[in-house]
Write a protein that holds these residues in place. Structure first.
Motif, PDB file in Angstrom:
ATOM      1  N   ILE A   1     -87.134 -14.611 -33.372  1.00 33.70           N
ATOM      2  CA  ILE A   1     -85.817 -14.098 -33.467  1.00 33.70           C
ATOM      3  C   ILE A   1     -85.481 -13.182 -34.326  1.00 33.70           C
ATOM      4  O   ILE A   1     -85.386 -13.584 -35.554  1.00 33.70           O
ATOM      5  CB  ILE A   1     -84.580 -15.216 -33.400  1.00 33.70           C
ATOM      6  CG1 ILE A   1     -84.858 -16.260 -32.408  1.00 33.70           C
ATOM      7  CG2 ILE A   1     -83.321 -14.535 -33.025  1.00 33.70           C
ATOM      8  CD1 ILE A   1     -84.073 -17.488 -32.415  1.00 33.70           C
TER       9      ILE A   1
ATOM     10  N   VAL B   1     -85.307 -11.244 -29.331  1.00 34.12           N
ATOM     11  CA  VAL B   1     -85.865 -12.454 -28.863  1.00 34.12           C
ATOM     12  C   VAL B   1     -87.149 -12.435 -28.389  1.00 34.12           C
ATOM     13  O   VAL B   1     -87.196 -11.790 -27.228  1.00 34.12           O
ATOM     14  CB  VAL B   1     -84.969 -13.321 -28.043  1.00 34.12           C
ATOM     15  CG1 VAL B   1     -85.498 -14.600 -27.926  1.00 34.12           C
ATOM     16  CG2 VAL B   1     -83.491 -13.826 -29.048  1.00 34.12           C
TER      17      VAL B   1
ATOM     18  N   TYR C   1     -89.875 -14.244 -26.610  1.00 40.22           N
ATOM     19  CA  TYR C   1     -89.993 -15.644 -26.282  1.00 40.22           C
ATOM     20  C   TYR C   1     -90.425 -15.468 -24.595  1.00 40.22           C
ATOM     21  O   TYR C   1     -89.945 -16.021 -24.007  1.00 40.22           O
ATOM     22  CB  TYR C   1     -88.399 -16.347 -26.314  1.00 40.22           C
ATOM     23  CG  TYR C   1     -88.743 -17.889 -25.903  1.00 40.22           C
ATOM     24  CD1 TYR C   1     -89.738 -18.629 -26.706  1.00 40.22           C
ATOM     25  CD2 TYR C   1     -87.801 -18.653 -25.416  1.00 40.22           C
ATOM     26  CE1 TYR C   1     -89.775 -19.731 -26.592  1.00 40.22           C
ATOM     27  CE2 TYR C   1     -87.906 -20.099 -25.306  1.00 40.22           C
ATOM     28  CZ  TYR C   1     -88.826 -20.617 -25.760  1.00 40.22           C
ATOM     29  OH  TYR C   1     -88.921 -22.011 -25.739  1.00 40.22           O
TER      30      TYR C   1
ATOM     31  N   GLY D   1     -85.240 -21.491 -20.529  1.00 46.44           N
ATOM     32  CA  GLY D   1     -85.015 -21.070 -21.580  1.00 46.44           C
ATOM     33  C   GLY D   1     -85.651 -19.728 -22.223  1.00 46.44           C
ATOM     34  O   GLY D   1     -85.247 -19.026 -23.047  1.00 46.44           O
TER      35      GLY D   1
ATOM     36  N   ARG E   1     -81.253 -15.001 -24.131  1.00 42.99           N
ATOM     37  CA  ARG E   1     -81.062 -15.176 -25.341  1.00 42.99           C
ATOM     38  C   ARG E   1     -80.646 -14.315 -26.138  1.00 42.99           C
ATOM     39  O   ARG E   1     -79.801 -14.495 -27.174  1.00 42.99           O
ATOM     40  CB  ARG E   1     -82.592 -15.837 -25.962  1.00 42.99           C
ATOM     41  CG  ARG E   1     -83.249 -16.948 -25.066  1.00 42.99           C
ATOM     42  CD  ARG E   1     -82.509 -18.170 -25.321  1.00 42.99           C
ATOM     43  NE  ARG E   1     -81.586 -18.368 -24.706  1.00 42.99           N
ATOM     44  CZ  ARG E   1     -81.243 -18.533 -23.161  1.00 42.99           C
ATOM     45  NH1 ARG E   1     -82.441 -18.775 -22.601  1.00 42.99           N
ATOM     46  NH2 ARG E   1     -80.055 -19.001 -22.806  1.00 42.99           N
TER      47      ARG E   1
ATOM     48  N   GLU F   1     -76.775 -14.346 -25.685  1.00 45.62           N
ATOM     49  CA  GLU F   1     -76.151 -15.430 -26.279  1.00 45.62           C
ATOM     50  C   GLU F   1     -75.849 -15.163 -27.900  1.00 45.62           C
ATOM     51  O   GLU F   1     -74.827 -15.517 -28.363  1.00 45.62           O
ATOM     52  CB  GLU F   1     -76.998 -16.829 -26.419  1.00 45.62           C
ATOM     53  CG  GLU F   1     -76.822 -17.495 -25.236  1.00 45.62           C
ATOM     54  CD  GLU F   1     -77.635 -19.117 -25.151  1.00 45.62           C
ATOM     55  OE1 GLU F   1     -77.472 -19.824 -24.356  1.00 45.62           O
ATOM     56  OE2 GLU F   1     -78.562 -18.786 -26.233  1.00 45.62           O
TER      57      GLU F   1
ATOM     58  N   TYR G   1     -79.592 -22.652 -34.065  1.00 42.77           N
ATOM     59  CA  TYR G   1     -80.193 -22.056 -33.074  1.00 42.77           C
ATOM     60  C   TYR G   1     -81.892 -22.403 -33.043  1.00 42.77           C
ATOM     61  O   TYR G   1     -82.221 -22.704 -31.921  1.00 42.77           O
ATOM     62  CB  TYR G   1     -80.037 -20.707 -33.020  1.00 42.77           C
ATOM     63  CG  TYR G   1     -80.178 -19.939 -31.850  1.00 42.77           C
ATOM     64  CD1 TYR G   1     -79.034 -19.789 -30.852  1.00 42.77           C
ATOM     65  CD2 TYR G   1     -81.193 -19.134 -31.387  1.00 42.77           C
ATOM     66  CE1 TYR G   1     -79.038 -19.458 -29.504  1.00 42.77           C
ATOM     67  CE2 TYR G   1     -81.305 -18.633 -29.971  1.00 42.77           C
ATOM     68  CZ  TYR G   1     -80.370 -18.622 -29.108  1.00 42.77           C
ATOM     69  OH  TYR G   1     -80.314 -18.223 -27.754  1.00 42.77           O
TER      70      TYR G   1
ATOM     71  N   TRP H   1     -85.811 -25.627 -26.941  1.00 47.42           N
ATOM     72  CA  TRP H   1     -86.940 -25.212 -27.149  1.00 47.42           C
ATOM     73  C   TRP H   1     -87.765 -25.944 -28.705  1.00 47.42           C
ATOM     74  O   TRP H   1     -88.808 -25.802 -28.759  1.00 47.42           O
ATOM     75  CB  TRP H   1     -87.053 -23.744 -27.519  1.00 47.42           C
ATOM     76  CG  TRP H   1     -85.679 -23.097 -28.336  1.00 47.42           C
ATOM     77  CD1 TRP H   1     -85.493 -23.190 -29.651  1.00 47.42           C
ATOM     78  CD2 TRP H   1     -84.597 -22.385 -27.828  1.00 47.42           C
ATOM     79  NE1 TRP H   1     -84.398 -22.715 -29.796  1.00 47.42           N
ATOM     80  CE2 TRP H   1     -83.714 -22.261 -28.630  1.00 47.42           C
ATOM     81  CE3 TRP H   1     -84.321 -22.184 -26.491  1.00 47.42           C
ATOM     82  CZ2 TRP H   1     -82.582 -21.516 -28.195  1.00 47.42           C
ATOM     83  CZ3 TRP H   1     -83.412 -21.566 -26.063  1.00 47.42           C
ATOM     84  CH2 TRP H   1     -82.378 -21.122 -27.026  1.00 47.42           C
TER      85      TRP H   1
END
Length: 552
Positions: A37, A230, A232, A298, A304, A307, A322, A328
């Motif tokens: 992140i 992010v 991911y 997720g 993300r 968010e 977070y 996660w």
């Protein structure tokens, strides 16, 4: 009343779990690991750049502070993978630089058959932070790597080598990209199927994707101070067809031409979408049934990012909460990290907040770069360390192994807490985040005192002070973990008893379940603490402080 374990269950095999032989990939699990992140400084309350996340590895984890070092002319370092890797390779030597920088990192011992110790990055003395994150390349590229390795083992640095080299050599995030890109250009890249990195300094971030294919394909995109990214997994979307003309992008010389040659891009327009051309769909777009639905859902970077943008201005403790989020943070997350890179800050006060293992049940502790050592309880021990069961302990490691092991303590807390999260998750989190708040409250005073020493040319004394304060905080976090695990275990015994495994014995086998293979399902089962009814996420740090496991 007996409660079932809180496991991620796939719909095949015993108890609904997926057997290793039924799972995708050569080693029985998909290449879906790690979270990164990036939060630009314009979006944070304190004007710092944040780089957070964790790695997913089924092994021991420990902390290391690697000092700066000088190396003689002609020195080399070993890079690459062995024949035991998912895509076989061989180790080679590449030149070492004259001086390597100090950095803080989390090391571990096992992933994809790569030689330990491994790292996903950390924070170095120049305020450069790094995270390493999975980024699966399209199947054709993976097949190209596998076919090439059949003829000749792959060579060149792998993901951990590149993360370590960036920490040892980079003075900025941009320079980290330039360094590892040039290493791939010169020496190649040993892959397990595609990978990425996030780099950050106080001014900007960079995302770097190294693709499979045995073609040396890589790309990098600059992230500005008003951006969120992010990984991911790691990805890059729109990318210029002429990256050399734009300072916000870098790439291997063949990146664009190869896409056109393979007919993966038609060559029309001034840009192409690298995720569509070279990557695979995000897990949330093609969920399958290997992992539980909450976990797969997720893994949707755009959601993300939205968010996190909605949370701006983001506080440091927002980032801690977070990374700890149970969507996660599971048994799969080997540790937690949040680098806080602040402008106009003494270089040795730049700080990496670290949870030695999964942050769902582990406190974050700040480690300034000026810190010189962590306690032995947070260093390598035999628990879950690769090949630790193959020999007796070397006498050289006896005193270290005799100490308590922080990772083991917090893993015990995770397993007890996640067995009955409806009872224990919120109280345990309340105590952990109250502890972190005390650390946050004391930081300004500690940094003032250290800075006064640095400004008085008493750098050695300042480092001793920072080391002492960091070690106290780490040992206090371990004491908290021990108190929590004793309390949660006692309550578990009183309410439910300790549930014993059922096992899975073949016909004629008399081996008790307690002596059978403890990881028979491979990556087909996951211990986690997530229950949809417990809370809405993301949540505010400290929300559970009134509901604590350890009463004052």
């Amino acid at each position: 009343m007996r409660y079932l374990p809180i496991l991620a269950i796939a719909p095949l095999g015993i108890a609904g779990q997926l057997h290793a032989e039924d799972t995708p990939g050569r080693f029985g699990h998909p290449n879906e690991k790690s979270l990164g992140i990036y939060i630009g400084s314009d979006l944070t309350e304190d004007g710092a750049t944040y780089l957070g996340g964790f790695g997913h590895e089924p092994s021991s984890h420990w902390l290391e502070i690697v000092p700066s070092q000088e190396h003689p002319e002609g020195a080399t370092m070993t890079v690459g993978v062995t024949e035991d890797a998912r895509i076989p390779g061989e180790l080679t030597e590449i030149p070492q630089v004259e001086e390597t920088f100090k950095y803080i990192t989390s090391n571990y011992s096992e992933f994809a058959g790569f030689p330990p110790p491994l790292t996903n990055g950390g924070l170095n003395e120049h305020g450069v932070a790094a995270r390493d994150i999975w980024s699966p390349s399209r199947p054709e590229l993976v097949e190209m790597s596998e076919e090439a390795a059949e003829d000749e083992p792959q060579t060149g640095p792998q993901y951990s080598d590149l993360a370590r080299i960036a920490m040892e050599r980079a003075t900025s995030a941009r320079e980290a990209v330039e360094i590892i890109g040039s290493l791939i250009d010169e020496h190649g890249f040993s892959t397990y199927g595609g990978n990425s990195h996030l780099f950050a300094d106080e001014n900007e971030g960079w995302v770097f994707i190294n693709y499979a294919g045995a073609k040396g394909l890589w790309a990098a995109e600059r992230l500005e101070a008003d951006e969120v990214r992010v990984s991911y997994p790691g990805y890059i979307n729109e990318f210029p067809a002429s990256p050399d003309d734009d300072d916000d992008y870098m790439a291997s010389d063949n990146l664009i031409d190869f896409a056109r040659e393979q007919a993966w891009w038609d060559g029309n327009g001034d840009s192409l979408d690298l995720q569509e051309v070279y990557g695979q769909p995000f897990p949330a777009e093609d969920p399958g049934d290997f992992y539980p639905s909450f976990y797969t859902e997720g893994r949707n970077p755009p959601e993300r990012e939205e968010e996190l943008r909605d949370m701006a201005p983001i506080k440091l403790k927002d980032m801690l909460a977070y990374v700890r989020d149970p969507r996660w943070s599971t048994d799969f997350s080997g540790y937690g990290q949040v680098a806080q890179i602040r402008p106009d800050t003494h270089p040795e006060l730049q700080t990496l907040w670290v949870a030695v293992t999964s942050a769902i049940t582990t406190p974050f502790v700040p480690i300034p770069i000026g810190t010189e050592e962590v306690p032995p309880e947070f260093k390598q021990h035999r628990y879950m360390t690769k090949d630790a069961d193959s020999h007796f302990l070397d006498p050289d490691y006896g005193p270290l192994e005799a100490t308590r092991y922080a990772t083991r303590t917090f893993k015990r807390l995770l397993y007890h807490t996640c067995e009955n999260p409806q009872d224990f998750l919120q109280p345990v989190t309340g105590d952990i985040e109250a502890f972190e708040q005390n650390l946050l409250d004391s930081r300004a005073r500690i940094e003032r005192e250290a800075l006064a020493l640095f400004e008085s040319d008493e750098g050695d004394e300042a480092r001793r002070y920072l080391t002492d304060m960091t070690q106290r905080s780490l040992l206090d976090s371990l004491a908290l973990g021990e108190d929590l695990v004793r309390n949660v275990e006692r309550q578990t015994r009183d309410r439910y008893g300790i549930r014993m495994p059922e096992g899975e014995a073949s016909k004629g086998d008399t081996t008790p379940a307690t002596s059978q293979h403890m990881a028979r399902e491979g990556w087909g089962a996951m211990i986690h603490c997530y229950q949809q009814s417990m809370d809405e996420y993301p949540r505010e740090h400290g929300r559970y402080e009134e509901d604590r496991a350890l009463r004052p």
